[in-house]
Scaffold this motif. Structure first.
Motif, mmCIF file in Angstrom:
data_model
loop_
_atom_site.group_PDB
_atom_site.id
_atom_site.type_symbol
_atom_site.label_atom_id
_atom_site.label_comp_id
_atom_site.label_asym_id
_atom_site.label_seq_id
_atom_site.Cartn_x
_atom_site.Cartn_y
_atom_site.Cartn_z
ATOM 1 N N THR A 120 7.995 -1.492 6.818
ATOM 2 C CA THR A 120 6.837 -1.669 5.946
ATOM 3 C C THR A 120 7.276 -1.399 4.513
ATOM 4 O O THR A 120 7.967 -0.408 4.264
ATOM 5 C CB THR A 120 5.744 -0.646 6.327
ATOM 6 O OG1 THR A 120 5.503 -0.766 7.732
ATOM 7 C CG2 THR A 120 4.452 -0.883 5.570
ATOM 8 N N CYS A 121 6.877 -2.258 3.605
ATOM 9 C CA CYS A 121 7.272 -2.053 2.212
ATOM 10 C C CYS A 121 6.615 -0.778 1.671
ATOM 11 O O CYS A 121 5.397 -0.636 1.728
ATOM 12 C CB CYS A 121 6.851 -3.260 1.370
ATOM 13 S SG CYS A 121 7.069 -2.965 -0.388
ATOM 14 N N PRO A 122 7.427 0.155 1.162
ATOM 15 C CA PRO A 122 6.849 1.413 0.679
ATOM 16 C C PRO A 122 6.073 1.244 -0.624
ATOM 17 O O PRO A 122 5.333 2.143 -1.027
ATOM 18 C CB PRO A 122 8.073 2.310 0.459
ATOM 19 C CG PRO A 122 9.207 1.366 0.275
ATOM 20 C CD PRO A 122 8.883 0.131 1.040
ATOM 21 N N SER B 112 11.025 15.455 6.603
ATOM 22 C CA SER B 112 11.939 14.987 5.550
ATOM 23 C C SER B 112 11.547 13.602 5.062
ATOM 24 O O SER B 112 11.792 13.235 3.917
ATOM 25 C CB SER B 112 13.367 14.903 6.061
ATOM 26 O OG SER B 112 13.770 16.125 6.602
ATOM 27 N N LEU B 113 10.964 12.814 5.977
ATOM 28 C CA LEU B 113 10.562 11.455 5.616
ATOM 29 C C LEU B 113 9.150 11.442 5.059
ATOM 30 O O LEU B 113 8.669 10.412 4.587
ATOM 31 C CB LEU B 113 10.606 10.554 6.861
ATOM 32 C CG LEU B 113 11.983 10.252 7.431
ATOM 33 C CD1 LEU B 113 11.856 9.549 8.767
ATOM 34 C CD2 LEU B 113 12.790 9.398 6.476
ATOM 35 N N GLY B 114 8.461 12.558 5.185
ATOM 36 C CA GLY B 114 7.076 12.613 4.739
ATOM 37 C C GLY B 114 6.133 11.902 5.685
ATOM 38 O O GLY B 114 5.109 11.365 5.267
ATOM 39 N N VAL B 115 6.476 11.863 6.984
ATOM 40 C CA VAL B 115 5.553 11.231 7.960
ATOM 41 C C VAL B 115 5.032 12.258 8.969
ATOM 42 O O VAL B 115 5.566 13.342 9.071
ATOM 43 C CB VAL B 115 6.183 10.050 8.746
ATOM 44 C CG1 VAL B 115 6.471 8.918 7.789
ATOM 45 C CG2 VAL B 115 7.427 10.469 9.488
ATOM 46 N N VAL C 187 15.100 2.610 4.119
ATOM 47 C CA VAL C 187 14.199 3.552 4.802
ATOM 48 C C VAL C 187 14.097 4.889 4.050
ATOM 49 O O VAL C 187 13.149 5.639 4.209
ATOM 50 C CB VAL C 187 14.661 3.787 6.266
ATOM 51 C CG1 VAL C 187 15.993 4.552 6.316
ATOM 52 C CG2 VAL C 187 13.598 4.523 7.078
ATOM 53 N N THR C 188 15.070 5.173 3.199
ATOM 54 C CA THR C 188 15.100 6.478 2.534
ATOM 55 C C THR C 188 14.230 6.552 1.273
ATOM 56 O O THR C 188 14.078 7.637 0.703
ATOM 57 C CB THR C 188 16.550 6.828 2.154
ATOM 58 O OG1 THR C 188 17.115 5.694 1.493
ATOM 59 C CG2 THR C 188 17.371 7.160 3.367
ATOM 60 N N LYS D 110 13.263 4.180 13.026
ATOM 61 C CA LYS D 110 12.412 4.299 14.206
ATOM 62 C C LYS D 110 11.301 5.321 13.964
ATOM 63 O O LYS D 110 10.136 5.091 14.285
ATOM 64 C CB LYS D 110 13.282 4.729 15.404
ATOM 65 C CG LYS D 110 12.746 4.240 16.736
ATOM 66 C CD LYS D 110 13.814 4.368 17.801
ATOM 67 C CE LYS D 110 13.347 5.331 18.869
ATOM 68 N NZ LYS D 110 14.458 5.798 19.725
ATOM 69 N N ILE D 111 11.673 6.462 13.366
ATOM 70 C CA ILE D 111 10.651 7.493 13.114
ATOM 71 C C ILE D 111 9.646 7.018 12.064
ATOM 72 O O ILE D 111 8.441 7.159 12.228
ATOM 73 C CB ILE D 111 11.285 8.802 12.579
ATOM 74 C CG1 ILE D 111 12.330 9.358 13.538
ATOM 75 C CG2 ILE D 111 10.199 9.855 12.345
ATOM 76 C CD1 ILE D 111 13.036 10.601 12.985
ATOM 77 N N ARG D 112 10.160 6.425 10.991
ATOM 78 C CA ARG D 112 9.259 6.109 9.877
ATOM 79 C C ARG D 112 8.401 4.879 10.146
ATOM 80 O O ARG D 112 7.232 4.828 9.774
ATOM 81 C CB ARG D 112 10.082 5.883 8.598
ATOM 82 C CG ARG D 112 9.194 5.705 7.373
ATOM 83 C CD ARG D 112 9.961 5.731 6.083
ATOM 84 N NE ARG D 112 9.033 5.707 4.944
ATOM 85 C CZ ARG D 112 9.405 5.674 3.684
ATOM 86 N NH1 ARG D 112 10.688 5.679 3.378
ATOM 87 N NH2 ARG D 112 8.509 5.646 2.721
#
Ligand code: ZN
Length: 287
Positions: free
Chosen positions: A30-32, A284-287, A59-60, A22-24
């Motif tokens: 979305t494909c990273p 932590s997720l870089g967002v 997601v990680t 949800k956060i990311r």
């Protein structure tokens, strides 16, 4: 947020995954690797298959949780423990609290500190700003010979600048030089010199500063504080940092000192933040 709330909100690993998604992605995976949103979910494994580049991902990917073998709940708890510990948490303590081995706990701590770094934060300090330097005692690395005394020991200079009632910026002086050239350049990089008054002690390294900004030297030979002229704020930050380092991280090496300083600065700068756990997850997720 405390650990009881973490348990309630995120009772399983999958709850943590859902929350991170949800956060990311705001629920639009979305494909990273290629940023495509043409995705086929593989819900059982909590993975996604990208229809454009044919890679699968979770997601990680690319975050501090990448390739972890631990349930994410332990990570969430670790973050919470680090955020709530004013003087920091040692790897030993984390290992006991989370039931993971000590090396794992140490790596988790370092990853979380990495997320707490705000060195990219370019906002300059304004108003009443205190600046001071301190030395943190390092220990020689393995194989570097007997512990030397005095000037030979690995005392590492750290310089800090803090807005009264505001944020702190502190960093390790890598070349260990505390001369007026390096101190002035630190000031210019971190302080809005047109809109600030700087308070320091009488250390001669600060002599050049009044050429380019308002600078008041605090006389430490008098016991009282006269008006605004004091450096009590930065001194209480040093006290906290040193208590933490001596108490929790006996073996802080030069290599890692910057990370610990980031950790203490982050807690200081966000001490009034109501949603610090949420902010830290984002980082932590870089967002
Ligand atoms: Zn892709």
């Amino acid at each position: 947020m405390n650990i009881v709330e973490i348990y309630k909100l995120f009772p399983t690993h999958n709850h943590c995954i859902d929350h991170l998604e949800k956060i990311r992605w705001e629920n639009k995976p979305t494909c990273p690797y290629c940023q495509s949103q043409s995705i086929t979910p593989r819900p059982k494994e909590k993975r996604y298959q990208c229809n454009s580049c044919n890679t699968s991902f979770r997601v990680t990917v690319g975050t501090i949780f990448h390739q972890t073998h631990l349930p994410l709940q332990k990570w969430f708890l670790a973050i919470c423990l680090v955020l709530n510990a004013k003087k920091g948490v040692s790897a030993r303590q984390l290992s006991r609290d989370l039931k993971v081995n000590k090396d794992t706990a140490w790596r988790m701590g370092m990853k979380i500190r990495q997320a707490m770094s705000e060195r990219e934060q370019k906002e300059l300090l304004t108003g009443l700003v205190e600046m001071d330097e301190t030395y943190i005692g390092g220990k020689p690395r393995k194989g570097s010979g007997p512990h030397k005394r005095g000037r030979g020991t690995q005392k590492i200079p750290v310089v800090g600048m803090v807005e009264r009632e505001g944020s702190i910026k502190a960093e390790v002086v890598k070349n260990r030089k505390l001369d007026s050239k390096s101190l002035s350049s630190l000031v210019r990089r971190n302080i809005d010199t047109k809109n600030a008054t700087l308070f320091t002690d009488e250390f001669k390294g600060y002599l050049g500063i009044k050429k380019f900004m308002l600078h008041q030297v605090v006389d430490h030979t008098v016991w009282y504080v006269s008006g605004d002229a004091h450096t009590n704020t930065i001194e209480s930050f040093w006290a906290l940092l040193k208590r933490g380092i001596v108490g929790q991280y006996h073996k802080v090496s030069l290599r890692h000192l910057a990370r610990y300083i980031d950790e203490f600065s982050y807690r200081w700068n966000h001490r009034k933040d109501e949603n610090l756990f949420g902010l830290t997850l984002q980082k932590s997720l870089g967002v």
